[in-house]
Design an enzyme around this catalytic site. Sequence first.
Site, PDB file in Angstrom:
ATOM      1  N   GLU A 267       0.852  -1.193   0.000  1.00 51.85           N
ATOM      2  CA  GLU A 267       0.000   0.000   0.000  1.00 51.85           C
ATOM      3  C   GLU A 267       0.893   1.250   0.000  1.00 51.85           C
ATOM      4  OE1 GLU A 267      -2.160   0.795   3.664  1.00 51.85           O
ATOM      5  OE2 GLU A 267      -3.759   1.836   2.599  1.00 51.85           O
TER       6      GLU A 267
ATOM      7  N   LYS B  49      -9.702   1.742  -2.370  1.00 53.72           N
ATOM      8  CA  LYS B  49      -9.935   1.304  -0.992  1.00 53.72           C
ATOM      9  C   LYS B  49     -11.354   1.670  -0.564  1.00 53.72           C
ATOM     10  CE  LYS B  49      -7.401   1.659   3.415  1.00 53.72           C
ATOM     11  NZ  LYS B  49      -6.163   2.268   3.984  1.00 53.72           N
TER      12      LYS B  49
ATOM     13  N   CYS C 264      -5.528  -2.848   2.727  1.00 52.30           N
ATOM     14  CA  CYS C 264      -5.271  -2.679   4.156  1.00 52.30           C
ATOM     15  C   CYS C 264      -6.511  -2.772   5.038  1.00 52.30           C
ATOM     16  CB  CYS C 264      -4.504  -1.380   4.383  1.00 52.30           C
ATOM     17  SG  CYS C 264      -3.572  -1.454   5.934  1.00 52.30           S
TER      18      CYS C 264
HETATM   19  N1  LIG Z   1      -3.511   1.760   6.080  1.00 46.56           N
HETATM   20  C1  LIG Z   1      -4.478   1.181   6.752  1.00 46.56           C
HETATM   21  O1  LIG Z   1      -5.593   1.018   6.277  1.00 46.56           O
HETATM   22  C2  LIG Z   1      -4.149   0.726   8.123  1.00 46.56           C
HETATM   23  C3  LIG Z   1      -5.183  -0.227   8.656  1.00 46.56           C
HETATM   24  C4  LIG Z   1      -4.895  -0.626  10.037  1.00 46.56           C
HETATM   25  O2  LIG Z   1      -3.812  -0.442  10.553  1.00 46.56           O
HETATM   26  C5  LIG Z   1      -5.957  -1.275  10.798  1.00 46.56           C
HETATM   27  O3  LIG Z   1      -5.683  -1.536  11.973  1.00 46.56           O
HETATM   28  O4  LIG Z   1      -7.052  -1.500  10.297  1.00 46.56           O
END
Ligand SMILES: NC(=O)CCC(=O)C(=O)O
Length: 408
Positions: free
Chosen positions: A48, A118, A159
């Site tokens: 990412e 996302k 993520c």
């Molecule tokens: N970059 C992200 O989306 C981090 C996501 C994350 O750390 C989580 O705990 O969920």
Amino acid sequence: MNSPSSSDIRAAVLQLSVAADKSTNIAIAVKRIQQAKLKGCTLAVLPECFTTPYDNALFRKYAEVIPDGETCKALSQAAKSNKMYVVGGSIPELCDDKVYNACTVWDPNGNLIAKHRKVHLFDVNIPGSTCFKESNAMSPGNTLNTFQMGKLKVGLGICHDMRFSEMAALYQKQGCDLLIYPGTFCTELGPPHWSLLIRFRALENQTFVIAASPARDTKSNYVAWGHSMVMDPWGKIIEEADEKDMDLYVDLDFTLRENIKQQIPTGNQRRTDIYDTIYKVTVLIKKKLNFESHGSRQNVKRLPEDLQSKSYDYNTTEYIGSFFPKTLYGISIYKKKPVLTHIFFSFFLNDLFNTSMNVCTRHQLYSEPTFPNSIKFQIGRVSSLITGVVVTPRTNDCNSSINDIINS
Ligand SMILES: NC(=O)CCC(=O)C(=O)O
């Protein structure tokens, strides 16, 4: 269980360090893709925000348009020259003055074959630990996105998307063999949740999961956890990185997944009579309508809010139509594609009676009453964006073919 005998794909997970300079990051990614090729890989997965330090203050500055931006050009070329599939982690995408956290996927000919924005932005507030509000700088995507690698189907998330089991379950319902999550968990949430979430998603959906993180940089504002990993459908870690700048090269044998699906057939055991997980198609009327027919201009009033959008289950909807009577506007889903309603009804009845009959709907009362002409009479442009359909009025457009309507 049969032991895996042949490797279907060899994947590289590129856990690279993200520097302040975008061009440097792109050059490093390209080099690592080349190295993965030399290791016999056919798929390379980047992390990412691999071109951008993970920082709300920087996303817009580093953003670019897809597919014409600097990163896309480099990834396309890298995929083509190495004859590999490249999952381009994510980059900040600039589109209509909005910024999205977007993953691009390139095939071995350098074509863009998928894009995932996302869907779940990283907005958390844990006092004394992590506070981040990605939605201050980014807009969310609205669709699920898959791509095909030969016979294999791959579902994409970024993520924070990996926390949402319904999303992965929908990919499983769509037949995905592999889920890929470029991700940047931080050093607070990484240790308790990262590996567990990847394992859940693999086990509950009986898919392989690849999660690609940047390497840890303790000097940056947001310190990435690292620990990129590849999980098999049995819930076993095939490979895991530590926090350093490094790459994983992993053989994925999909006979393992086939065996598990046979042996523990949860995919066929869901009780959809008592619960279900559905992917919605949202139909939206974007603008008020203003169209011309039979020489007379009709200004149509704004629709009541509740008539402006409707949601359907994408997976089960074969034929569905909605009329918006005040505008004479209709929109339908025909075989999972958006079409204008009068065309939908024509298709529907033609299919049903196996004939080419004309159907007179309210639209056609204002247009010409034969089937080909009714197709030509287009009062709106239907575009299948993300999860939904946006209907944008177009005046007096008599030249579009049915393919234009469905594919636009
Ligand atoms: N970059 C992200 O989306 C981090 C996501 C994350 O750390 C989580 O705990 O969920």
